[in-house]
Design a protein around this motif. Structure first.
Motif, PDB file in Angstrom:
ATOM      1  N   PRO A  82       1.014  27.753   5.998  1.00 34.36           N
ATOM      2  CA  PRO A  82       1.309  26.383   6.449  1.00 34.36           C
ATOM      3  C   PRO A  82       1.858  25.526   5.311  1.00 34.36           C
ATOM      4  N   TYR A  83       2.489  24.419   5.698  1.00 31.36           N
ATOM      5  CA  TYR A  83       2.884  23.426   4.703  1.00 31.36           C
ATOM      6  C   TYR A  83       1.631  22.844   4.065  1.00 31.36           C
ATOM      7  N   ARG A  84       1.605  22.865   2.723  1.00 30.84           N
ATOM      8  CA  ARG A  84       0.451  22.387   1.974  1.00 30.84           C
ATOM      9  C   ARG A  84       0.907  21.301   1.006  1.00 30.84           C
ATOM     10  N   LEU A  85       0.132  20.250   0.913  1.00 31.05           N
ATOM     11  CA  LEU A  85       0.478  19.116   0.060  1.00 31.05           C
ATOM     12  C   LEU A  85       0.479  19.556  -1.397  1.00 31.05           C
ATOM     13  N   SER A  86       1.641  19.411  -2.049  1.00 33.67           N
ATOM     14  CA  SER A  86       1.783  19.851  -3.426  1.00 33.67           C
ATOM     15  C   SER A  86       1.040  18.931  -4.390  1.00 33.67           C
ATOM     16  N   GLY A  87       1.058  17.657  -4.093  1.00 34.42           N
ATOM     17  CA  GLY A  87       0.392  16.654  -4.916  1.00 34.42           C
ATOM     18  C   GLY A  87       0.661  15.299  -4.309  1.00 34.42           C
ATOM     19  N   ALA A  88      -0.054  14.283  -4.773  1.00 30.23           N
ATOM     20  CA  ALA A  88       0.121  12.954  -4.178  1.00 30.23           C
ATOM     21  C   ALA A  88      -0.160  11.876  -5.205  1.00 30.23           C
ATOM     22  N   LYS A  89       0.505  10.704  -4.985  1.00 30.74           N
ATOM     23  CA  LYS A  89       0.313   9.534  -5.846  1.00 30.74           C
ATOM     24  C   LYS A  89       0.068   8.309  -4.961  1.00 30.74           C
ATOM     25  N   PRO A  90      -1.159   8.046  -4.566  1.00 30.51           N
ATOM     26  CA  PRO A  90      -1.439   6.793  -3.849  1.00 30.51           C
ATOM     27  C   PRO A  90      -1.580   5.638  -4.839  1.00 30.51           C
ATOM     28  N   TYR A  91      -0.921   4.530  -4.533  1.00 29.46           N
ATOM     29  CA  TYR A  91      -0.946   3.355  -5.391  1.00 29.46           C
ATOM     30  C   TYR A  91      -1.164   2.107  -4.543  1.00 29.46           C
ATOM     31  N   VAL A  92      -1.737   1.091  -5.166  1.00 26.58           N
ATOM     32  CA  VAL A  92      -1.667  -0.259  -4.617  1.00 26.58           C
ATOM     33  C   VAL A  92      -0.800  -1.078  -5.567  1.00 26.58           C
TER      34      VAL A  92
ATOM     35  N   GLU B 294       0.866  -1.180   0.000  1.00 27.52           N
ATOM     36  CA  GLU B 294       0.000   0.000   0.000  1.00 27.52           C
ATOM     37  C   GLU B 294       0.903   1.231   0.000  1.00 27.52           C
ATOM     38  N   ARG B 295       0.978   1.887  -1.160  1.00 29.38           N
ATOM     39  CA  ARG B 295       1.946   2.956  -1.357  1.00 29.38           C
ATOM     40  C   ARG B 295       1.287   4.333  -1.323  1.00 29.38           C
ATOM     41  N   TYR B 296       2.020   5.249  -0.733  1.00 30.72           N
ATOM     42  CA  TYR B 296       1.652   6.657  -0.756  1.00 30.72           C
ATOM     43  C   TYR B 296       2.902   7.437  -1.097  1.00 30.72           C
ATOM     44  N   ASN B 297       2.761   8.409  -1.996  1.00 28.36           N
ATOM     45  CA  ASN B 297       3.893   9.254  -2.354  1.00 28.36           C
ATOM     46  C   ASN B 297       3.405  10.690  -2.493  1.00 28.36           C
ATOM     47  N   ALA B 298       4.106  11.606  -1.827  1.00 27.47           N
ATOM     48  CA  ALA B 298       3.791  13.023  -1.927  1.00 27.47           C
ATOM     49  C   ALA B 298       4.758  13.697  -2.885  1.00 27.47           C
TER      50      ALA B 298
ATOM     51  N   TYR C 252       5.365   6.460   1.883  1.00 28.76           N
ATOM     52  CA  TYR C 252       4.854   5.609   2.963  1.00 28.76           C
ATOM     53  C   TYR C 252       4.424   4.308   2.302  1.00 28.76           C
ATOM     54  N   GLN C 253       5.161   3.237   2.606  1.00 31.61           N
ATOM     55  CA  GLN C 253       4.888   1.950   1.969  1.00 31.61           C
ATOM     56  C   GLN C 253       4.667   0.901   3.049  1.00 31.61           C
ATOM     57  N   ARG C 254       3.489   0.313   3.031  1.00 38.04           N
ATOM     58  CA  ARG C 254       3.159  -0.740   3.999  1.00 38.04           C
ATOM     59  C   ARG C 254       3.138  -2.072   3.263  1.00 38.04           C
ATOM     60  N   TYR C 255       3.988  -3.008   3.744  1.00 36.78           N
ATOM     61  CA  TYR C 255       4.133  -4.300   3.084  1.00 36.78           C
ATOM     62  C   TYR C 255       3.328  -5.402   3.760  1.00 36.78           C
ATOM     63  N   GLY C 256       2.945  -5.191   4.998  1.00 37.87           N
ATOM     64  CA  GLY C 256       2.217  -6.229   5.723  1.00 37.87           C
ATOM     65  C   GLY C 256       3.139  -7.282   6.302  1.00 37.87           C
ATOM     66  N   ARG C 257       2.539  -8.203   7.023  1.00 41.41           N
ATOM     67  CA  ARG C 257       3.279  -9.317   7.619  1.00 41.41           C
ATOM     68  C   ARG C 257       3.334 -10.481   6.634  1.00 41.41           C
TER      69      ARG C 257
END
Length: 958
Positions: free
Chosen positions: A270-280, A254-258, A943-948
């Protein structure tokens, strides 16, 4: 190791060895049949391993079986104790006991060694704070090629079942050819003549990922199987070891990239999210391997060993996600054609936009497919001749070859070409882990809205706009290394100088990198996918490409996205146009290195003030002839020009070394090492290729430094190796023969010729003035603009690395017999570095360096039961990750701690004798891989979650 399930056979003390010339002493660390120092040195030819199981019921003269965790730790301790070098090892009994996707899993538990996870698997090894570019990997003492982009070995190419032990040398020896600055990893295969009896073993293991399959084409289930046969013939003079393995390893991500963050971090800005690429992302790695060792020793005067290893792997990835341009495309009020996003409903906390709504968002929906195929072949033939009472002549020949092809496919869908379709309104909210969740308004599964197109209008071929509905990268790599080595060694009598060795090695390495890339656009009229030629700007999504099961990105709040078959789109719906941009054309290159090494050393074995002293003094002289073939490409007024190029360099390096080991008290050693070592730069930095840009519009524009007419960037064929002057100290105390010891080591490295990857220098481009008109030439010469800039790597860096590492291996029976079977293995490391480039006084962060690392293993093994839990930690570090178009980039990775565990049982007798069962778990803490920017952990980029991962396995030995 070759023995499946991690079992090993050892003879009881007093039984004659089948290979007497293979036994060596501490003072002669290079055995006749091995081309490098053998950390497995054992002065007693009748005691090849130290049994750790209870032998009270074993009759005299019978064989016993040494198995399990304690045997592995005892063997590793024995290797460390007997070596005059500073070395740490993982023995076969240990390697086969963890859920090893690759050998790197087990090496990451060695003191001072850390691993970076890629796609959920341990891959990139750092030794003593220096990344994979600073170490080398050997197979049976021979330098190896890699299926990777550069020199760093990808350990996926080596099935761990094929090795008896893996040694990590941390100090240098003159006979250790191609040693690294940080350390040298030597993978050692089994020698069949050392085995006491025939072995036939099979192993099977099932795997399940804790995250269900995120893409419909893939599965969460995998397997691993291997078989081993070892036997001796002809009165134990000819031995054969054969092994095969097959692996299918799944992983989910489960991938997230800013993109990054705008703002200054204040309440008003404030810091503002420029863009994002969520992927599975779903991966499936298939690997098939085979190994063979033939060993022949008809007499004490001749010993021949032939090794062969082959592995083939295929990795398939499906990636699906949505790229949201947000604050990075905020509307510019001064530009009426900007068509940017608008932000409203802002909530701010601690200098961050924690919630808000972006309107006029034109998202890019992605359905991607990646496939990598690689083959690796390694052959080695060693022959040892005894030509005198104590003199041996050794000849070793080897060939290593790796090939790899990638197919990296991107496909895009959106509401219209270049922001011309229906915009979306997207709500964003910050999560506690630094990622953001998204609440889109559009239905991203609606094919009446979403088309095959270039939603952002990003496509450009360098001269004009193209419709980029997708993109294809197809790199190919070939790495070939041939080596021939000869050495002569002998002994002196009645002298503290116990032995001598001289030798020479020739190697030729050639690495070829070929790249091709293509713009993909909807089929129809037009040429080259260009807008001007009439290429369709969008096309309907074909029903045949729709999988019918639209997957969610629910971990970030997105209910569903359009799920397509990217291969169908590529084969049926998209045209391909070759990417002829200069930066793409100049990537093809070949780097060739011819290296001649001569060495000599003296082995020491004597006493100083009644204390045993052992060691070696030696020197290497290394001559290098390196060259590169490639192209120089340029772009002038929209016209691409290409010219072939070839350059090279020749140079000498002299590398002295000294090692000493003094046993001050019984079982207590002081080991010292001093050496000069080197490691060659990345192969892509040695390339000849240059990307030249000629910009006539800058003629006469000031300041000249900021507006060059001529500029270039590329590699440097004259690049020299990194060099290091090393001081190593180790204090070691061993407790009996059961594997217990404590060690404290310190190290200092003074680095020079450190490669600065991007130095800008002035260069006279007068030869290219012909690209300008006569009037422009005169104006440029008058302004001095024939002088341009060249960006390339050079050896302008200097620095130091200082560190300390500690190890405790403690069988608890040493505390009390009541705790027999329990034990612990604990390591810790601290490293500090200061590296500076000549053009930048501020120190840099070394890639792969964690200031603090540690690992702890607690185990129990008795009565056939075994259990183990391992916890390893590393502080933040600079990680190498895949950036734009799969090119490597560096980001700071957050600290991480990983917990692995296993439990098993081995049947010792009865009808099930020889059967072992086990259950294992990996990444039980479900620790994600996280990177951030600007030294602020709140500014999460990846942010990459690989699981168990869970495993159930059986091993049966006949």
């Amino acid at each position: 190791m070759l023995l499946a399930g991690g079992n090993a056979w050892a003879q009881q003390a007093g039984t004659a060895t089948a290979n007497p010339t293979g036994a060596i002493t501490e003072t002669q660390p290079a055995p006749p049949a091995d081309p490098t120092p053998d950390a497995n040195a054992n002065p007693d030819p009748t005691a090849e391993a130290t049994p750790t199981s209870d032998a009270s019921d074993v009759g005299e003269g019978t064989d016993i079986v040494v198995t399990g965790i304690r045997a592995g730790l005892a063997k590793s301790a024995d290797i460390k104790r007997r070596s005059t070098l500073i070395v740490d090892s993982v023995s076969a009994e240990d390697v086969g006991k963890l859920p090893d996707v690759s050998i790197a899993d087990s090496l990451a538990r060695i003191p001072g060694v850390t691993a970076q996870r890629l796609e959920g698997r341990d891959q990139r090894l750092s030794i003593r704070g220096l990344g994979p570019d600073f170490s080398t990997t050997l197979l049976n003492g021979r330098e190896q090629v890699t299926v990777g982009d550069n020199r760093g070995v990808e350990y996926d190419q080596y099935p761990s079942e094929f090795f008896r032990n893996v040694n990590v040398y941390k100090s240098a020896d003159a006979s250790l050819i191609a040693a690294g600055i940080s350390g040298t990893v030597d993978l050692r295969m089994l020698r069949p003549l050392d085995q006491s009896q025939r072995v036939f073993a099979i192993n099977a293991r099932g795997q399940m990922n804790g995250i269900d399959n995120l893409n419909p084409e893939m599965s969460r289930y995998g397997y691993r199987a291997s078989a081993t046969y070892v036997d001796k013939f002809a009165d134990d003079t000819f031995g054969v070891a054969l092994g095969v393995s097959a692996t299918q390893t799944p992983s989910q991500n489960e991938r997230y990239n800013a993109w990054g963050y705008n703002g200054t971090g204040t309440a008003t800005d404030p810091y503002r999210l420029s863009g994002a690429k969520p992927y599975v992302q779903s991966n499936e790695l298939k690997r098939y391997g085979a190994v063979a060792t033939l060993e022949w020793q008809p007499s004490d005067n001749f010993h021949s060993t032939f090794d062969a290893l082959y592995s083939h792997f295929e990795e398939t990835q499906y990636l699906r996600g949505i790229e949201f341009p947000l604050d990075g495309q905020r509307d510019d009020p001064t530009n009426p054609t900007d068509n940017g996003t608008q932000l409203s409903g802002v909530t701010v906390a601690n200098g961050f936009l924690t919630a808000g709504t972006f309107s006029n968002v034109f998202a890019v929906q992605r359905n991607d497919y990646n496939q990598r195929k690689a083959d690796n072949l390694s052959l080695g033939w060693n022959n040892d001749f005894k030509i005198g009472e104590t003199t041996h002549f050794n000849v070793d020949a080897s060939w290593s070859r790796a090939t790899r092809t990638d197919f990296l496919l991107e496909t895009n869908t959106g509401t219209g070409f270049q922001k011309s379709g229906r915009p979306d309104t997207v709500g964003v909210s910050q999560n506690g882990d630094g990622t953001y969740s998204f609440s889109p308004t559009l239905d991203y599964t609606d094919t009446s809205i979403f088309k095959l197109t270039d939603p952002q209008g990003w496509g450009n071929n360098g001269t004009q706009q193209v419709v980029q509905s997708g993109f294809l990268n197809r790199p190919k790599f070939k790495d070939d290394l041939k080596s021939l080595r000869a050495s002569l060694n002998g002994e002196f009598e009645d002298s503290v100088i116990k032995g001598w060795e001289i030798g020479a090695n020739y190697s030729r390495r050639e690495k070829t990198s070929e790249y091709s890339s293509f713009f993909l656009c909807p089929k129809g009229t037009g040429t080259g996918c260009t807008v001007a030629s009439g290429t369709p700007r969008s096309a309907d999504v074909p029903a045949e490409a729709q999988l019918g099961n639209n997957i969610p990105l629910s971990y970030l709040g997105i209910p569903a996205m359009l799920t397509l078959n990217p291969l169908y789109l590529y084969n049926n719906s998209l045209n391909a146009a070759f990417d002829g941009r200069p930066g793409s054309l100049v990537r093809d290159n070949t780097v060739t290195e011819n290296v001649y090494t001569g060495y000599a050393k003296l082995n020491i074995d004597g006493e100083v003030s009644g204390k045993a002293l052992k060691g070696a003094l030696g020197v290497q002289a290394v001559y290098t002839d390196q060259s590169s073939d490639g192209q120089i490409a340029g772009l002038t007024n929209g016209v691409v020009t290409i010219a072939p190029a070839n350059e090279g360099a020749k140079f000498w390096r002299v590398l002295p070394s000294a090692t000493f080991s003094v046993e001050l008290i019984e079982g207590g050693y002081v080991k010292l090492g001093a050496s000069r070592t080197m490691v060659r730069p990345r192969l892509d930095q040695e390339r000849v290729t240059q990307d030249v840009t000629v910009n006539p519009a800058n003629v006469g524009v000031l300041p000249i430094a900021l507006n060059p007419v001529f500029s270039s960037n590329g590699g440097n064929t004259s690049l020299r190796p990194y060099q290091s002057t090393n001081i190593d100290v180790s204090l070691e105390k061993y407790f009996g023969s059961g594997g217990g010891y404590v060690a404290l080591s310190g190290y200092f490295k003074k680095l020079d010729d450190f490669v600065n990857p991007a130095t800008t220098i002035a260069f006279d481009f007068s030869d290219l003035l012909g690209a300008l008109t006569p009037a422009q030439q005169a104006q440029a010469i008058a302004a001095g603009q024939q002088i341009g800039t060249v960006s390339r790597p050079d050896n302008s860096g200097r620095g130091e690395v200082l560190g300390v590492e500690a190890t405790l291996s403690l069988p608890f029976r040493m505390i009390t017999p009541a705790l027999d079977g329990f034990g612990a293995f604990v390591t810790g490391n601290y490293t500090d570095s200061t590296i500076r480039y000549a053009n930048n006084p501020s120190p840099i962060t070394l890639p792969g360096l964690s200031d603090w690392t540690g690992s702890g293993t607690i185990y129990f093994e008795k009565w056939g039961f075994q259990a183990r839990a391992n916890y390893r930690y590393r502080s933040s570090f600079l990680a190498e990750v895949a950036g734009l178009s799969a090119s490597p980039t560096f980001r700071t990775a957050k600290e991480e701690a990983i917990l692995d565990a296993q439990i098993g049982y081995e049947f010792k007798d009865g009808p099930l004798s020889g059967l072992s069962v086990m259950v294992q778990g990996k990444n039980l803490t479900d620790r994600p891989f996280v990177t951030y920017q600007n030294g602020d952990e709140r500014q999460v980029i990846d942010y990459q979650r690989y699981g168990r991962d869970y495993y159930v396995g059986v091993t049966y030995k006949f």
